[in-house]
Design an enzyme around this catalytic site. Structure first.
Site, PDB file in Angstrom:
ATOM      1  CG  ASN A   1      -2.140  -0.898   0.994  1.00  0.00           C
ATOM      2  OD1 ASN A   1      -3.080  -0.536   0.292  1.00  0.00           O
ATOM      3  ND2 ASN A   1      -2.104  -2.099   1.568  1.00  0.00           N
TER       4      ASN A   1
ATOM      5  NE  ARG B   1       1.327   0.545  22.548  1.00  0.00           N
ATOM      6  CZ  ARG B   1       1.041  -0.421  21.696  1.00  0.00           C
ATOM      7  NH1 ARG B   1       1.612  -1.604  21.818  1.00  0.00           N
ATOM      8  NH2 ARG B   1       0.212  -0.222  20.696  1.00  0.00           N
TER       9      ARG B   1
ATOM     10  CB  ILE C   1      -3.586   0.153  19.167  1.00  0.00           C
ATOM     11  CG1 ILE C   1      -4.183  -1.241  18.908  1.00  0.00           C
ATOM     12  CG2 ILE C   1      -4.668   1.171  19.469  1.00  0.00           C
ATOM     13  CD1 ILE C   1      -5.110  -1.320  17.739  1.00  0.00           C
ATOM     14  CG  LEU C   2      -1.239   4.790  15.474  1.00  0.00           C
ATOM     15  CD1 LEU C   2      -1.767   5.548  14.264  1.00  0.00           C
ATOM     16  CD2 LEU C   2       0.259   5.009  15.647  1.00  0.00           C
TER      17      LEU C   2
ATOM     18  CG  HIS D   1      -9.484  -3.636   8.729  1.00  0.00           C
ATOM     19  ND1 HIS D   1      -8.540  -4.235   9.542  1.00  0.00           N
ATOM     20  CD2 HIS D   1     -10.575  -4.433   8.770  1.00  0.00           C
ATOM     21  CE1 HIS D   1      -9.045  -5.343  10.044  1.00  0.00           C
ATOM     22  NE2 HIS D   1     -10.283  -5.495   9.593  1.00  0.00           N
TER      23      HIS D   1
ATOM     24  CG  ASP E   1     -12.006   5.636  16.849  1.00  0.00           C
ATOM     25  OD1 ASP E   1     -11.383   4.542  16.857  1.00  0.00           O
ATOM     26  OD2 ASP E   1     -13.241   5.705  16.860  1.00  0.00           O
ATOM     27  CB  ALA E   2      -9.016   5.824  21.324  1.00  0.00           C
ATOM     28  N   GLY E   3     -10.137   3.317  19.263  1.00  0.00           N
ATOM     29  CA  GLY E   3     -10.554   1.917  19.261  1.00  0.00           C
ATOM     30  C   GLY E   3      -9.833   1.109  18.204  1.00  0.00           C
TER      31      GLY E   3
ATOM     32  CG  ASP F   1      -9.364  -2.055  12.572  1.00  0.00           C
ATOM     33  OD1 ASP F   1      -8.523  -1.195  12.271  1.00  0.00           O
ATOM     34  OD2 ASP F   1      -9.097  -3.269  12.622  1.00  0.00           O
TER      35      ASP F   1
HETATM   36  C1  GAR Z   1      -3.211  -4.503   4.285  1.00  0.00           C
HETATM   37  O1  GAR Z   1      -4.138  -5.424   3.736  1.00  0.00           O
HETATM   38  C2  GAR Z   1      -3.834  -3.742   5.428  1.00  0.00           C
HETATM   39  O2  GAR Z   1      -5.198  -3.497   5.267  1.00  0.00           O
HETATM   40  C3  GAR Z   1      -3.589  -4.698   6.565  1.00  0.00           C
HETATM   41  O3  GAR Z   1      -2.291  -5.142   6.388  1.00  0.00           O
HETATM   42  C4  GAR Z   1      -2.053  -5.222   4.964  1.00  0.00           C
HETATM   43  C5  GAR Z   1      -0.722  -4.559   4.683  1.00  0.00           C
HETATM   44  O4  GAR Z   1      -0.293  -4.842   3.386  1.00  0.00           O
HETATM   45  N1  GAR Z   1      -3.800  -4.051   7.819  1.00  0.00           N
HETATM   46  C6  GAR Z   1      -4.428  -4.615   8.840  1.00  0.00           C
HETATM   47  O5  GAR Z   1      -4.811  -5.766   8.851  1.00  0.00           O
HETATM   48  C7  GAR Z   1      -4.629  -3.714  10.044  1.00  0.00           C
HETATM   49  N2  GAR Z   1      -5.679  -4.215  10.872  1.00  0.00           N
HETATM   50  P1  GAR Z   1       0.974  -4.114   2.763  1.00  0.00           P
HETATM   51  O6  GAR Z   1       2.068  -4.147   3.841  1.00  0.00           O
HETATM   52  O7  GAR Z   1       1.345  -4.924   1.572  1.00  0.00           O
HETATM   53  O8  GAR Z   1       0.572  -2.720   2.435  1.00  0.00           O
END
Ligand code: GAR
Length: 209
Positions: free
Chosen positions: A17, A68, A95-96, A110, A142-144, A146
């Site tokens: 990505n 943390r 988690i940020l 996600h 946000d804080a949660g 996803d």
């Molecule tokens: C992506 O599919 C992203 O949505 C996921 O990790 C992958 C990273 O791919 N993120 C999560 O699951 C966060 N909950 P990449 O490193 O090839 O971009």
């Protein structure tokens, strides 16, 4: 209205990505560019992708900090030093905390149709549930886990023979395009958030993303 020209992208893995954002921002008319890439671990492909195009990188490991909260503060300080307009969490598997979330808008991507299957195993959990359609979600963090306001979603079919890797790759093909599209539009047109509704551009009503 917020705009998003300077991007700090956070990664934990392969960074495809991130690569899509780097490729898109090579064209100045895209409106956004990656000014730094941060990670929570060394030696990942995402960092190599940034280095290859001379984008600065930084690594902030949780284990290098006493607490943390210390890590949260150090990460936020590193991010801040690049003065981003938008932080993109693109496969960043942490988690940020408040220091980052309170200082910057953070966009997250996600590999599932939220609110279904949040967390670290969105693809595996969707497969295990037997859904026939899944997809990807771009949201403001946000804080949660996803739980932030959704900016855009796209559906992807689940095929009978899929395993986690095959399905994740099908999702990621769509996810990369969606993320690039949304980040570019946010950068060029700005965005507003009202409750859980995110609007890109100066839309006076009706149309939403
Ligand atoms: C992506 O599919 C992203 O949505 C996921 O990790 C992958 C990273 O791919 N993120 C999560 O699951 C966060 N909950 P990449 O490193 O090839 O971009």
């Amino acid at each position: 209205m917020s705009k998003a020209g300077r991007l700090v992208v956070l990664v934990s893995g392969s960074g495809t990505n991130l690569q899509a954002l780097l490729d898109a921002s090579a064209d100045p008319s895209y409106g956004a560019r990656v000014v730094a890439v941060g990670a929570d671990r060394d030696g990942i492909e995402g960092l190599a992708r940034a280095a290859k195009v001379d984008v600065p990188t930084f690594v902030e490991k949780v284990g290098d900090h006493a607490t943390r909260a210390d890590w949260d503060a150090a990460l936020a300080a590193k991010i801040a030093s690049y003065e981003p307009d938008l932080v993109v969490s693109a496969g960043f598997m942490k988690i940020l905390g408040a220091p980052t979330l309170d200082a910057f808008p953070v966009l997250n991507t996600h590999p599932a149709l939220l609110p279904s299957f949040p967390g670290a195993h969105g693809v595996r959990d969707a497969l295990a549930h037997g859904v026939k359609v899944t997809g990807c979600t771009v949201m403001l963090a946000d804080a949660g886990i996803d739980t932030g306001p959704i900016v855009a979603q796209e559906a992807v079919p689940v095929l009978p023979e899929d395993d986690e890797a095959v399905l994740h790759e099908r999702i990621k093909t769509v996810e990369r395009r969606l993320l690039v599209d949304i980040v570019g539009r946010m950068a060029r047109e700005g965005w507003t958030v009202s409750g859980r509704t995110v609007r890109i551009g100066n839309q006076s009503g009706g149309e939403s993303t």
